[in-house]
Motif scaffolding. Structure first.
Motif, PDB file in Angstrom:
ATOM      1  N   ASP A  95       1.493   6.074 -12.313  1.00 46.24           N
ATOM      2  CA  ASP A  95       0.868   7.031 -11.410  1.00 46.24           C
ATOM      3  C   ASP A  95       1.828   7.318 -10.266  1.00 46.24           C
ATOM      4  OD1 ASP A  95      -0.733   7.945  -9.057  1.00 46.24           O
ATOM      5  OD2 ASP A  95      -2.368   7.794 -10.522  1.00 46.24           O
ATOM      6  N   GLU A  96       2.024   8.608  -9.951  1.00 44.96           N
ATOM      7  CA  GLU A  96       2.955   8.964  -8.882  1.00 44.96           C
ATOM      8  C   GLU A  96       2.532   8.377  -7.546  1.00 44.96           C
ATOM      9  OE1 GLU A  96       3.476  13.114  -8.672  1.00 44.96           O
ATOM     10  OE2 GLU A  96       4.495  13.284 -10.614  1.00 44.96           O
ATOM     11  N   ARG A  97       1.237   8.220  -7.335  1.00 47.56           N
ATOM     12  CA  ARG A  97       0.773   7.645  -6.078  1.00 47.56           C
ATOM     13  C   ARG A  97       1.163   6.189  -5.975  1.00 47.56           C
ATOM     14  NH1 ARG A  97      -5.416   9.157  -6.560  1.00 47.56           N
ATOM     15  NH2 ARG A  97      -4.867   8.497  -8.681  1.00 47.56           N
ATOM     16  N   VAL A  98       1.131   5.485  -7.118  1.00 49.08           N
ATOM     17  CA  VAL A  98       1.549   4.081  -7.135  1.00 49.08           C
ATOM     18  C   VAL A  98       3.033   3.985  -6.830  1.00 49.08           C
ATOM     19  CG1 VAL A  98       1.787   2.014  -8.532  1.00 49.08           C
ATOM     20  CG2 VAL A  98      -0.270   3.420  -8.738  1.00 49.08           C
ATOM     21  N   ALA A  99       3.802   4.872  -7.453  1.00 47.60           N
ATOM     22  CA  ALA A  99       5.249   4.866  -7.228  1.00 47.60           C
ATOM     23  C   ALA A  99       5.564   5.140  -5.766  1.00 47.60           C
ATOM     24  CB  ALA A  99       5.917   5.904  -8.113  1.00 47.60           C
ATOM     25  N   ASP A 100       4.857   6.092  -5.169  1.00 48.63           N
ATOM     26  CA  ASP A 100       5.099   6.433  -3.772  1.00 48.63           C
ATOM     27  C   ASP A 100       4.741   5.270  -2.860  1.00 48.63           C
ATOM     28  OD1 ASP A 100       5.736   8.538  -1.715  1.00 48.63           O
ATOM     29  OD2 ASP A 100       3.692   8.041  -1.110  1.00 48.63           O
ATOM     30  N   ALA A 101       3.639   4.562  -3.208  1.00 52.15           N
ATOM     31  CA  ALA A 101       3.216   3.418  -2.395  1.00 52.15           C
ATOM     32  C   ALA A 101       4.257   2.320  -2.424  1.00 52.15           C
ATOM     33  CB  ALA A 101       1.870   2.888  -2.891  1.00 52.15           C
ATOM     34  N   MET A 102       4.945   2.189  -3.577  1.00 56.81           N
ATOM     35  CA  MET A 102       5.951   1.156  -3.703  1.00 56.81           C
ATOM     36  C   MET A 102       7.263   1.556  -3.035  1.00 56.81           C
ATOM     37  SD  MET A 102       5.434  -0.209  -7.587  1.00 56.81           S
ATOM     38  CE  MET A 102       6.693  -1.460  -7.365  1.00 56.81           C
ATOM     39  N   GLU A 103       7.563   2.844  -3.020  1.00 57.75           N
ATOM     40  CA  GLU A 103       8.855   3.296  -2.534  1.00 57.75           C
ATOM     41  C   GLU A 103       8.847   3.685  -1.062  1.00 57.75           C
ATOM     42  OE1 GLU A 103      10.016   6.441  -5.091  1.00 57.75           O
ATOM     43  OE2 GLU A 103      10.134   5.167  -6.878  1.00 57.75           O
ATOM     44  N   HIS A 146       8.183   8.220  16.795  1.00 55.42           N
ATOM     45  CA  HIS A 146       8.602   8.709  15.481  1.00 55.42           C
ATOM     46  C   HIS A 146       7.533   8.378  14.440  1.00 55.42           C
ATOM     47  CE1 HIS A 146      12.791   9.497  16.736  1.00 55.42           C
ATOM     48  NE2 HIS A 146      12.652   8.413  17.481  1.00 55.42           N
ATOM     49  N   SER A 147       7.215   9.347  13.597  1.00 58.54           N
ATOM     50  CA  SER A 147       6.352   9.137  12.440  1.00 58.54           C
ATOM     51  C   SER A 147       7.222   9.290  11.207  1.00 58.54           C
ATOM     52  CB  SER A 147       5.209  10.156  12.422  1.00 58.54           C
ATOM     53  OG  SER A 147       4.375  10.002  13.545  1.00 58.54           O
ATOM     54  N   LEU A 148       7.395   8.197  10.469  1.00 60.04           N
ATOM     55  CA  LEU A 148       8.365   8.187   9.385  1.00 60.04           C
ATOM     56  C   LEU A 148       7.757   7.712   8.080  1.00 60.04           C
ATOM     57  CD1 LEU A 148      11.116   6.303  11.399  1.00 60.04           C
ATOM     58  CD2 LEU A 148      11.099   8.755  10.980  1.00 60.04           C
ATOM     59  N   LYS A 149       8.443   8.031   6.997  1.00 57.29           N
ATOM     60  CA  LYS A 149       8.203   7.432   5.694  1.00 57.29           C
ATOM     61  C   LYS A 149       9.450   6.647   5.355  1.00 57.29           C
ATOM     62  CE  LYS A 149       4.238   9.107   3.900  1.00 57.29           C
ATOM     63  NZ  LYS A 149       3.209   8.301   3.216  1.00 57.29           N
ATOM     64  N   THR A 150       9.305   5.387   5.033  1.00 58.96           N
ATOM     65  CA  THR A 150      10.485   4.581   4.787  1.00 58.96           C
ATOM     66  C   THR A 150      10.264   3.594   3.657  1.00 58.96           C
ATOM     67  OG1 THR A 150      12.150   3.173   5.862  1.00 58.96           O
ATOM     68  CG2 THR A 150       9.852   2.778   6.452  1.00 58.96           C
ATOM     69  N   ASP A 151      11.328   3.216   3.026  1.00 59.98           N
ATOM     70  CA  ASP A 151      11.298   2.178   2.001  1.00 59.98           C
ATOM     71  C   ASP A 151      10.902   0.863   2.666  1.00 59.98           C
ATOM     72  OD1 ASP A 151      12.207   0.007   0.264  1.00 59.98           O
ATOM     73  OD2 ASP A 151      13.317   1.535  -0.850  1.00 59.98           O
TER      74      ASP A 151
END
Length: 207
Positions: A43-51, A64-69
């Motif tokens: 599931d792409e949502r699972v992948a995004d949650a992991m990455e 700052h509002s960020l998306k990060t590994d």
């Protein structure tokens, strides 16, 4: 009602963190056969949650509002995502102090803390010490006392020196040396660094 809502918000954040942590653990521990089978139902949502995870962080007074590994260190976040390259990567093992920054007023080795562990916190880097063109007293003292040669360790030295005074560990040259021992200067400018810290400590200026 407000208390219940607050508790609910905290619970939601906690559940999200636990889900993401569980997914990361599963990916590490799962056997190759299981991972191959899971690819068919990925599931792409699972992948995004992991990455990528959401991160709210204030750096040098800027939010700052960020998306990060989730595996990214605070050091790499500062240098690579926020382009604050004043904080240096030295040993990358927390042994040289070149990456020292302040998190909620406390000095830390940014190479040893994950960026996501600092969600909601306030970070100060060497770029945040000066007020416009006005240098911080510690920066001025390092210049006066020639507390650097190659300059690579200097940002970490200065951040740690400010922390040393704020912690109340600058009462004597011996105490300064003890509580600055986590910051290595390969050029050997230690006497000048100690002199700079001692001057600022006795000068009465706010650090």
């Amino acid at each position: 009602m407000m208390d219940e809502k607050k508790q609910g918000d905290d619970g939601s954040s906690r559940r999200t963190f636990l889900k993401q942590s569980s997914l990361l653990t599963a990916a590490v521990l799962a056997p190759p056969v299981a991972l191959k089978a899971a690819e068919e139902h990925w599931d792409e949502r699972v992948a995004d949650a992991m990455e990528h995870v959401s991160l709210q962080i204030e750096v040098n007074g800027v939010s700052h509002s960020l998306k990060t590994d989730p595996r990214v260190t605070l050091l790499d976040l500062l240098r690579e995502q926020l382009e604050l390259t004043g904080t240096k990567k030295g040993c990358d093992y927390g042994q040289c102090g070149a990456c020292t920054v302040h998190v909620d007023g406390v000095r830390v080795n940014s190479c040893l803390t994950l960026a996501v562990m600092n969600n909601g916190k306030k970070v100060t880097t060497i770029e945040g010490l000066a007020k416009g063109e006005e240098l911080h007293p510690m920066q001025e003292a390092f210049i006066r006392h020639d507390g650097f040669q190659c300059g690579y360790c200097t940002p970490g030295q200065i951040m740690s020196a400010v922390g040393c005074i704020k912690e109340g560990h600058a009462g004597s040259e011996e105490e300064i040396r003890e509580f600055m021992s986590g910051n290595i200067c390969r050029c050997g400018a230690y006497p000048n660094i100690v002199d700079a810290i001692h001057e600022v400590s006795k000068g009465g200026k706010k650090v």
